[in-house]
Design an enzyme around this catalytic site. Structure first.
Site, short mmCIF file in Angstrom:
data_model
loop_
_atom_site.label_atom_id
_atom_site.label_comp_id
_atom_site.label_asym_id
_atom_site.label_seq_id
_atom_site.Cartn_x
_atom_site.Cartn_y
_atom_site.Cartn_z
N VAL A 11 0.83 -1.20 0.00
CA VAL A 11 0.00 0.00 0.00
C VAL A 11 0.87 1.26 0.00
CG1 VAL A 11 -1.74 1.29 1.30
CG2 VAL A 11 -1.91 -1.19 1.13
N THR A 121 -4.97 -0.78 7.77
CA THR A 121 -6.31 -1.24 8.17
C THR A 121 -6.36 -1.44 9.67
OG1 THR A 121 -6.62 -2.30 6.04
CG2 THR A 121 -8.00 -3.10 7.84
N PHE A 147 -8.62 0.77 -0.85
CA PHE A 147 -9.41 -0.32 -1.42
C PHE A 147 -8.67 -0.93 -2.61
CE2 PHE A 147 -12.21 2.61 0.76
CZ PHE A 147 -12.88 1.75 1.63
N LYS A 199 -14.22 0.35 5.71
CA LYS A 199 -13.20 -0.58 5.21
C LYS A 199 -13.51 -2.03 5.60
CE LYS A 199 -9.26 -2.37 4.05
NZ LYS A 199 -8.63 -2.40 2.76
N LEU A 245 -18.78 -13.09 -7.50
CA LEU A 245 -19.70 -14.23 -7.53
C LEU A 245 -19.06 -15.41 -8.26
CD1 LEU A 245 -23.21 -12.61 -8.21
CD2 LEU A 245 -22.32 -13.53 -6.06
N GLY A 248 -15.25 -21.22 -6.13
CA GLY A 248 -13.98 -21.94 -6.26
C GLY A 248 -13.45 -22.35 -4.91
N CYS A 255 -5.87 -9.80 3.36
CA CYS A 255 -6.94 -8.88 3.77
C CYS A 255 -8.23 -9.57 4.20
CB CYS A 255 -7.22 -7.90 2.65
SG CYS A 255 -5.73 -7.06 2.11
C1 UGA Z 1 -9.10 -7.00 -1.18
C2 UGA Z 1 -10.18 -6.01 -1.62
O1 UGA Z 1 -10.74 -6.42 -2.87
C3 UGA Z 1 -9.59 -4.60 -1.76
O2 UGA Z 1 -10.63 -3.69 -2.08
C4 UGA Z 1 -8.94 -4.19 -0.44
O3 UGA Z 1 -8.31 -2.95 -0.53
C5 UGA Z 1 -7.89 -5.23 -0.06
O4 UGA Z 1 -8.51 -6.53 0.03
C6 UGA Z 1 -7.32 -4.80 1.27
O5 UGA Z 1 -8.04 -4.86 2.27
O6 UGA Z 1 -6.20 -4.27 1.30
P1 UGA Z 1 -7.16 -8.36 -2.40
O7 UGA Z 1 -6.94 -9.06 -1.10
O8 UGA Z 1 -5.98 -7.87 -3.15
O9 UGA Z 1 -8.13 -7.09 -2.21
O10 UGA Z 1 -7.89 -9.43 -3.32
P2 UGA Z 1 -9.25 -9.61 -4.15
O11 UGA Z 1 -8.98 -9.39 -5.57
O12 UGA Z 1 -10.39 -8.86 -3.56
O13 UGA Z 1 -9.49 -11.17 -3.93
C7 UGA Z 1 -9.53 -11.72 -2.61
C8 UGA Z 1 -9.76 -13.22 -2.68
O14 UGA Z 1 -11.08 -13.51 -3.12
C9 UGA Z 1 -8.83 -13.95 -3.65
O15 UGA Z 1 -8.39 -15.15 -3.05
C10 UGA Z 1 -9.72 -14.23 -4.84
O16 UGA Z 1 -9.31 -15.37 -5.58
C11 UGA Z 1 -11.06 -14.48 -4.15
N1 UGA Z 1 -12.24 -14.26 -5.03
C12 UGA Z 1 -12.48 -13.03 -5.55
C13 UGA Z 1 -13.10 -15.32 -5.28
O17 UGA Z 1 -12.91 -16.46 -4.78
N2 UGA Z 1 -14.21 -15.10 -6.06
C14 UGA Z 1 -14.48 -13.89 -6.61
O18 UGA Z 1 -15.51 -13.77 -7.31
C15 UGA Z 1 -13.60 -12.83 -6.34
#
Ligand code: UGA
Length: 432
Positions: A11, A121, A147, A199, A245, A248, A255
């Site tokens: 960040v 956070t 975010f 957050k 949505l 998996g 996070c």
């Molecule tokens: C997440 C939030 O999306 C950010 O907005 C936030 O700033 C960040 O945490 C944080 O708190 O710093 P991030 O952890 O980088 O970001 O990852 P995401 O892209 O949100 O994915 C999180 C997890 O959810 C991954 O393991 C991803 O594979 C999974 N996921 C995501 C699913 O299983 N299904 C989905 O439809 C979307």
């Protein structure tokens, strides 16, 4: 503006480089000399697309400077962004000790106390507690959560969907407006605790969507429904929306797991229970090990089974393996004495440090797959979608199982080749 940033992790470094690119005069501070040295050579110690280039450019333009945290006593800035880590402690609460150290350092090293912007956070209520501890922070403390998604952090910084802040003073809000004056996103300014809550509630809500769709997918498998169609149908309702949505092997990363756990802990302290949060966590723990449960049902004994796990990071676009479903799965398979080969385009170095010695790492996905009975996809790297599946089929041993833990392969293509295909909520044969 003259903006200092404390903590040059994902960040802090993204914030530093992006603000410097917008023309602010930024100095990034960190305690780690090695890290500072490699960043100054634009050799970023973690994988984040386009960050190296932006850091190089802003250092060259001299809008970004790097300094070690030590005692200066005479520093000057308009605002300081704190982006230090707040890891989960063994007690299940967020450890804010690095934040406290940073605040003490600021108080004793700046001539006139600048605005202090908290991007780390922190659990809702933290800002108010810190202000009661250090009263000089009262009009200076600003909560400004981030975010950013790892792997898309620069893009997210440049195109935010909202800018959230919270402060006690109007001047705090004016400071935020000034910093982000070139951004068109809507601003929401509130009290500090509400900003902190936005957050946590955002991350918990997204984690909730994922656990919800995973349970629906599990039910689809039992009832003969097809999750891709179900997700699409649900997501077209604008009150629900199409994102987060994809079912998996659950969510991971630094996070969602940490924030949901910490919010759950906070609610136990104040409400006794917030049952929904506990369910999100329990579902996710089960979901992360789905391929293990599948294999355990299929084979009487997993000992000696040859498996290839593709993908180690918690998602594509990053080498971050914190709370990665893949790492948790590999540990579970390893306990059952499964022979494990693995490949990831960028996360092998990090994974070698924590996975059991028995795991075989490969630099090429085809070598990792050669001779295994099951291939499990745990990270949605594009290159896994584009593997030469005919070649893969020839090189695998029976029963040639593909477990698509990210529901992202072309199911028809895989099944037509003769593989035994399994994903989450895709049990019926795809016609497309
Ligand atoms: C997440 C939030 O999306 C950010 O907005 C936030 O700033 C960040 O945490 C944080 O708190 O710093 P991030 O952890 O980088 O970001 O990852 P995401 O892209 O949100 O994915 C999180 C997890 O959810 C991954 O393991 C991803 O594979 C999974 N996921 C995501 C699913 O299983 N299904 C989905 O439809 C979307």
């Amino acid at each position: 503006m003259k903006i200092d940033v404390i903590g040059l992790g994902y960040v802090g470094l993204v914030a530093s480089a992006c603000l410097a690119e917008k023309g602010h005069n930024v100095t990034g501070y960190d305690t780690n000399t090695e890290k500072l040295k490699s960043i100054s050579k634009s050799d970023i110690p973690f994988y984040e697309p386009n960050l190296n280039e932006l850091v190089r450019l802003t250092i060259q333009k001299q809008t970004l400077k790097l300094k070690k945290i030590e005692n200066y006593g005479d520093l000057v800035a308009d605002a300081i962004i704190i982006a230090v880590g707040t890891p989960l402690s063994k007690m299940g609460t967020l450890d804010i000790s690095q934040l406290q150290v940073a605040i003490k350092w600021i108080i004793s090293n700046y001539q006139n106390l600048p605005f202090i912007i908290i991007k780390s956070t922190v659990p809702p209520g933290t800002g108010e507690k810190l202000i009661s501890q250090y009263q000089e922070l009262t009009d200076k403390y600003i909560s400004n959560p981030e975010f950013l998604r790892e792997g898309q952090a620069i893009e997210d910084w440049k195109n935010p969907d909202r800018i959230i802040s919270g402060s006690k003073s109007q001047k705090g809000y004016e400071c935020i407006k000034e910093i982000y004056k070139n951004y068109t996103a809507p601003f929401v300014h509130s009290d500090i605790t509400s900003s902190e809550m936005i957050k946590f509630a955002s991350n918990a809500f997204l984690a909730n969507k994922i656990s919800f769709i995973n349970e629906i997918a599990n039910l689809c498998d039992k009832l003969g429904a097809y999750i891709d169609d179900v997700s699409k149908g649900i997501g077209l309702d604008p009150r629900i929306g199409p994102n987060y949505l994809i079912p998996g092997v659950g969510y991971g990363g630094s996070c969602f797991p940490k924030d949901v756990q910490s919010l759950n802990d906070l609610s136990m302290t104040h409400l006794q229970s917030f049952d929904l949060l506990q369910s999100i966590i329990t579902t996710n723990q089960k979901q992360q090990l789905m391929p293990y449960f599948y294999l355990s049902e299929k084979f009487e004994n997993l000992k000696g089974l040859k498996v290839c796990v593709l993908g180690l990071s918690f998602k594509a676009g990053t080498d971050d393996i914190r709370e990665s479903s893949s790492i948790n799965l590999i540990n579970q398979l390893s306990n059952s004495e499964v022979v494990i080969n693995t490949y990831d385009p960028v996360s092998i170095k990090n994974s070698k440090k924590i996975l059991p010695d028995s795991v075989n790492f490969f630099d090429d996905p085809y070598d990792a797959i050669n001779g295994v009975q099951a291939t499990i996809i745990m990270t949605e790297w594009n290159e896994f979608q584009n593997l030469a599946w005919k070649k893969v089929y020839k090189s695998m041993e029976n029963p040639k199982i593909i477990f698509d833990g990210k529901n992202f392969l072309n199911q028809k293509l895989i099944q037509d080749l003769g593989f035994e295909y399994f994903a989450v909520g895709r049990k019926i044969k795809s016609k497309k």
